[in-house]
Scaffold this motif. Structure first.
Motif, PDB file in Angstrom:
ATOM      1  N   ARG A  50     -21.222   9.053  13.793  1.00  9.58           N
ATOM      2  CA  ARG A  50     -20.245  10.123  13.586  1.00  9.58           C
ATOM      3  C   ARG A  50     -20.425  10.723  12.195  1.00  9.58           C
ATOM      4  NH1 ARG A  50     -16.277   6.354  16.307  1.00  9.58           N
ATOM      5  NH2 ARG A  50     -16.211   7.122  18.442  1.00  9.58           N
ATOM      6  N   GLY A  51     -20.383  12.032  12.149  1.00  6.84           N
ATOM      7  CA  GLY A  51     -20.484  12.759  10.892  1.00  6.84           C
ATOM      8  C   GLY A  51     -19.207  13.540  10.653  1.00  6.84           C
ATOM      9  N   TRP A  52     -18.683  13.463   9.438  1.00 10.80           N
ATOM     10  CA  TRP A  52     -17.413  14.089   9.078  1.00 10.80           C
ATOM     11  C   TRP A  52     -17.683  15.299   8.192  1.00 10.80           C
ATOM     12  CZ3 TRP A  52     -14.728  15.256   4.677  1.00 10.80           C
ATOM     13  CH2 TRP A  52     -13.354  15.443   4.803  1.00 10.80           C
ATOM     14  N   GLY A  53     -16.903  16.370   8.388  1.00 11.73           N
ATOM     15  CA  GLY A  53     -17.064  17.547   7.540  1.00 11.73           C
ATOM     16  C   GLY A  53     -15.768  18.319   7.407  1.00 11.73           C
ATOM     17  N   SER A  54     -15.653  19.063   6.317  1.00 14.24           N
ATOM     18  CA  SER A  54     -14.492  19.933   6.133  1.00 14.24           C
ATOM     19  C   SER A  54     -14.973  21.249   5.562  1.00 14.24           C
ATOM     20  CB  SER A  54     -13.467  19.292   5.195  1.00 14.24           C
ATOM     21  OG  SER A  54     -13.970  19.230   3.881  1.00 14.24           O
ATOM     22  N   GLY A  55     -14.230  22.296   5.880  1.00 14.52           N
ATOM     23  CA  GLY A  55     -14.558  23.618   5.373  1.00 14.52           C
ATOM     24  C   GLY A  55     -13.291  24.360   5.004  1.00 14.52           C
ATOM     25  N   LYS A  56     -13.347  25.108   3.920  1.00 13.01           N
ATOM     26  CA  LYS A  56     -12.174  25.830   3.433  1.00 13.01           C
ATOM     27  C   LYS A  56     -12.562  27.290   3.233  1.00 13.01           C
ATOM     28  CE  LYS A  56      -8.476  24.947   0.228  1.00 13.01           C
ATOM     29  NZ  LYS A  56      -7.991  24.052  -0.795  1.00 13.01           N
ATOM     30  N   SER A  57     -11.719  28.182   3.739  1.00  9.53           N
ATOM     31  CA  SER A  57     -12.011  29.598   3.605  1.00  9.53           C
ATOM     32  C   SER A  57     -10.759  30.419   3.900  1.00  9.53           C
ATOM     33  CB  SER A  57     -13.124  30.007   4.565  1.00  9.53           C
ATOM     34  OG  SER A  57     -13.410  31.385   4.448  1.00  9.53           O
ATOM     35  N   ASP A  58     -10.856  31.713   3.597  1.00  9.08           N
ATOM     36  CA  ASP A  58      -9.768  32.638   3.910  1.00  9.08           C
ATOM     37  C   ASP A  58      -9.686  32.933   5.408  1.00  9.08           C
ATOM     38  OD1 ASP A  58      -9.131  32.804   1.250  1.00  9.08           O
ATOM     39  OD2 ASP A  58     -10.314  34.613   0.890  1.00  9.08           O
ATOM     40  N   SER A  59     -10.814  32.772   6.100  1.00  6.47           N
ATOM     41  CA  SER A  59     -10.811  33.034   7.543  1.00  6.47           C
ATOM     42  C   SER A  59     -11.048  31.735   8.309  1.00  6.47           C
ATOM     43  CB  SER A  59     -11.882  34.057   7.914  1.00  6.47           C
ATOM     44  OG  SER A  59     -13.158  33.477   7.927  1.00  6.47           O
ATOM     45  N   GLU A  60     -10.438  31.653   9.471  1.00 12.95           N
ATOM     46  CA  GLU A  60     -10.579  30.456  10.304  1.00 12.95           C
ATOM     47  C   GLU A  60     -12.032  30.244  10.727  1.00 12.95           C
ATOM     48  OE1 GLU A  60      -7.823  30.282  13.577  1.00 12.95           O
ATOM     49  OE2 GLU A  60      -6.157  30.905  12.312  1.00 12.95           O
ATOM     50  N   ALA A  61     -12.709  31.320  11.095  1.00 14.13           N
ATOM     51  CA  ALA A  61     -14.091  31.213  11.567  1.00 14.13           C
ATOM     52  C   ALA A  61     -15.015  30.654  10.484  1.00 14.13           C
ATOM     53  CB  ALA A  61     -14.591  32.568  12.042  1.00 14.13           C
ATOM     54  N   ASN A 139     -10.511  23.316   7.741  1.00 10.97           N
ATOM     55  CA  ASN A 139     -10.828  22.740   9.037  1.00 10.97           C
ATOM     56  C   ASN A 139     -11.531  21.409   8.806  1.00 10.97           C
ATOM     57  OD1 ASN A 139     -13.127  23.388  11.720  1.00 10.97           O
ATOM     58  ND2 ASN A 139     -11.068  22.638  11.906  1.00 10.97           N
ATOM     59  N   TYR A 140     -11.077  20.384   9.502  1.00 10.33           N
ATOM     60  CA  TYR A 140     -11.681  19.057   9.438  1.00 10.33           C
ATOM     61  C   TYR A 140     -12.301  18.770  10.800  1.00 10.33           C
ATOM     62  CZ  TYR A 140      -8.559  18.674   5.413  1.00 10.33           C
ATOM     63  OH  TYR A 140      -7.902  18.892   4.235  1.00 10.33           O
ATOM     64  N   ILE A 141     -13.568  18.375  10.801  1.00  9.09           N
ATOM     65  CA  ILE A 141     -14.286  18.125  12.050  1.00  9.09           C
ATOM     66  C   ILE A 141     -15.040  16.800  11.949  1.00  9.09           C
ATOM     67  CG2 ILE A 141     -16.283  18.865  13.431  1.00  9.09           C
ATOM     68  CD1 ILE A 141     -15.412  21.688  13.128  1.00  9.09           C
ATOM     69  N   VAL A 142     -15.052  16.066  13.069  1.00 12.22           N
ATOM     70  CA  VAL A 142     -15.894  14.884  13.192  1.00 12.22           C
ATOM     71  C   VAL A 142     -16.790  15.107  14.412  1.00 12.22           C
ATOM     72  CG1 VAL A 142     -15.981  12.393  13.574  1.00 12.22           C
ATOM     73  CG2 VAL A 142     -14.159  13.363  12.166  1.00 12.22           C
ATOM     74  N   LEU A 143     -18.103  15.052  14.181  1.00  8.47           N
ATOM     75  CA  LEU A 143     -19.082  15.171  15.265  1.00  8.47           C
ATOM     76  C   LEU A 143     -19.547  13.777  15.663  1.00  8.47           C
ATOM     77  CD1 LEU A 143     -21.361  18.123  14.070  1.00  8.47           C
ATOM     78  CD2 LEU A 143     -19.675  18.154  15.897  1.00  8.47           C
ATOM     79  N   GLU A 144     -19.793  13.601  16.947  1.00  5.47           N
ATOM     80  CA  GLU A 144     -20.194  12.292  17.459  1.00  5.47           C
ATOM     81  C   GLU A 144     -21.489  12.422  18.246  1.00  5.47           C
ATOM     82  OE1 GLU A 144     -17.414   9.252  19.390  1.00  5.47           O
ATOM     83  OE2 GLU A 144     -18.339  10.276  21.103  1.00  5.47           O
ATOM     84  N   LEU A 145     -22.328  11.425  18.084  1.00  6.32           N
ATOM     85  CA  LEU A 145     -23.579  11.344  18.822  1.00  6.32           C
ATOM     86  C   LEU A 145     -23.745   9.915  19.313  1.00  6.32           C
ATOM     87  CD1 LEU A 145     -26.194  12.806  19.646  1.00  6.32           C
ATOM     88  CD2 LEU A 145     -27.175  12.040  17.501  1.00  6.32           C
ATOM     89  N   LYS A 146     -23.871   9.770  20.606  1.00  4.90           N
ATOM     90  CA  LYS A 146     -24.047   8.436  21.187  1.00  4.90           C
ATOM     91  C   LYS A 146     -25.511   8.018  21.072  1.00  4.90           C
ATOM     92  CE  LYS A 146     -20.152   8.622  24.357  1.00  4.90           C
ATOM     93  NZ  LYS A 146     -19.511   9.840  23.970  1.00  4.90           N
ATOM     94  N   GLY A 147     -25.719   6.793  20.650  1.00  6.25           N
ATOM     95  CA  GLY A 147     -27.075   6.282  20.481  1.00  6.25           C
ATOM     96  C   GLY A 147     -27.866   6.291  21.776  1.00  6.25           C
ATOM     97  N   ALA A 148     -27.210   6.006  22.890  1.00  4.05           N
ATOM     98  CA  ALA A 148     -27.887   5.988  24.185  1.00  4.05           C
ATOM     99  C   ALA A 148     -28.414   7.378  24.544  1.00  4.05           C
ATOM    100  CB  ALA A 148     -26.942   5.478  25.262  1.00  4.05           C
ATOM    101  N   GLU A 149     -27.667   8.421  24.200  1.00  9.44           N
ATOM    102  CA  GLU A 149     -28.117   9.786  24.475  1.00  9.44           C
ATOM    103  C   GLU A 149     -29.359  10.124  23.661  1.00  9.44           C
ATOM    104  OE1 GLU A 149     -24.802  12.397  23.790  1.00  9.44           O
ATOM    105  OE2 GLU A 149     -23.680  11.590  25.500  1.00  9.44           O
ATOM    106  N   TYR A 150     -29.373   9.676  22.406  1.00 13.70           N
ATOM    107  CA  TYR A 150     -30.560   9.907  21.580  1.00 13.70           C
ATOM    108  C   TYR A 150     -31.765   9.200  22.177  1.00 13.70           C
ATOM    109  CZ  TYR A 150     -34.066   9.541  18.036  1.00 13.70           C
ATOM    110  OH  TYR A 150     -35.274   9.589  17.395  1.00 13.70           O
ATOM    111  N   LEU A 151     -31.587   7.955  22.576  1.00 15.02           N
ATOM    112  CA  LEU A 151     -32.714   7.198  23.142  1.00 15.02           C
ATOM    113  C   LEU A 151     -33.210   7.825  24.438  1.00 15.02           C
ATOM    114  CD1 LEU A 151     -31.542   3.562  22.384  1.00 15.02           C
ATOM    115  CD2 LEU A 151     -33.437   4.784  21.317  1.00 15.02           C
TER     116      LEU A 151
END
Length: 185
Positions: A50-61, A139-151
Motif C-alpha cells: 500500500r502506498g499513501w499520498g496526499s495532495g493540497k490545492s485550490d481545486s479538487e481535481a 485529498n488523502y489516498i491509499v493505493l493498494e496492490l496485491k502481491g498475487a496480482e503482480y505475480l
C-alpha cells in the motif's frame, strides 16, 4: 524606635497591597495534540503493498491528482524494492541451477511488470478535507496492490518468452516474504 516601627508597618502594608493588586495570570497552555494522518491505518503486509499520498490545492481535481501521484510514487518505490529483494534472494537460492540468461530475463521481466502492474492499483482509502480559512482542498489516498496480482502479471510476461524454468512456488514464497519484511521496516 517608633520611627522604625512605622516604616515596617508602612512597608508591610505597601507590599501586601501591591502583591494583591498585580497578580499576573499564568498563561494556560493547551495540551499538545498529535495529528494522525488519515489513512495511516492502512499498512503493507499480508501479501499486500500500500502506498499513501496526499495532495493540497485550490481545486479538487488538482489535489486528487497530486495525492494519486504521491501514492503511486510510494507504491512504485515499495514494489521496486520488494521485487529487487525477491529477485536477489531467488537468484541466490537457485544460483547453480539458473543460467545468466535466465537471471537477466527474470530481472528484465520484473521491471516491465512493475510498470504495468502499477496501473492496476486500486484506491482503498479516499478522504477529503477543506481548510475553512484558505479554502484549499486536501485529498488523502491509499493505493493498494496485491502481491498475487503482480505475480500473475509476471508469469504472463514470462510466458511470452516460453520461460518455464522459473520456480513459481519459490518465487511466490520469497515475494510474499519480502512484502512482509518491507512492511515491518
Amino acid at each position: 524606635m517608633k520611627h522604625y516601627a512605622l516604616w515596617v508597618i508602612f512597608l508591610v502594608l505597601f507590599f501586601s497591597l501591591v502583591g494583591c493588586g498585580s497578580s499576573k495570570k499564568v498563561q494556560e497552555t493547551s495540551p499538545v495534540s498529535t495529528f494522525i494522518m488519515p489513512g495511516s491505518e492502512y499498512v503493507s503486509g499480508n501479501g499486500v503493498l500500500r502506498g499513501w499520498g496526499s495532495g493540497k490545492s485550490d481545486s479538487e481535481a488538482s489535489a486528487r491528482k497530486k495525492a494519486q501521484m504521491m501514492a503511486s510514487a510510494e507504491l512504485a518505490a515499495m514494489l521496486s524494492k520488494t521485487v529487487e529483494a525477491t529477485v536477489e534472494e531467488y537468484t541466490t537460492v537457485l544460483s547453480e541451477g539458473l543460467s545468466s540468461a535466465s537471471k537477466s530475463l527474470l530481472q528484465d521481466k520484473t521491471k516491465v511488470t512493475v510498470k504495468k502492474t502499477l496501473v492496476g492499483a486500486t484506491i482503498v482509502f479516499d478522504r477529503w478535507t477543506q481548510d475553512e480559512q484558505t479554502g484549499q482542498y486536501t485529498n488523502y489516498i491509499v493505493l493498494e496492490l496485491k502481491g498475487a496480482e503482480y505475480l500473475d502479471a509476471l508469469y504472463k510476461e514470462l510466458g511470452k518468452n516460453n520461460e518455464d524454468s522459473i520456480d513459481k512456488e519459490l518465487l511466490q514464497r520469497l515475494f510474499l516474504k519480502s512484502i512482509d519484511a518491507n512492511a515491518k521496516k
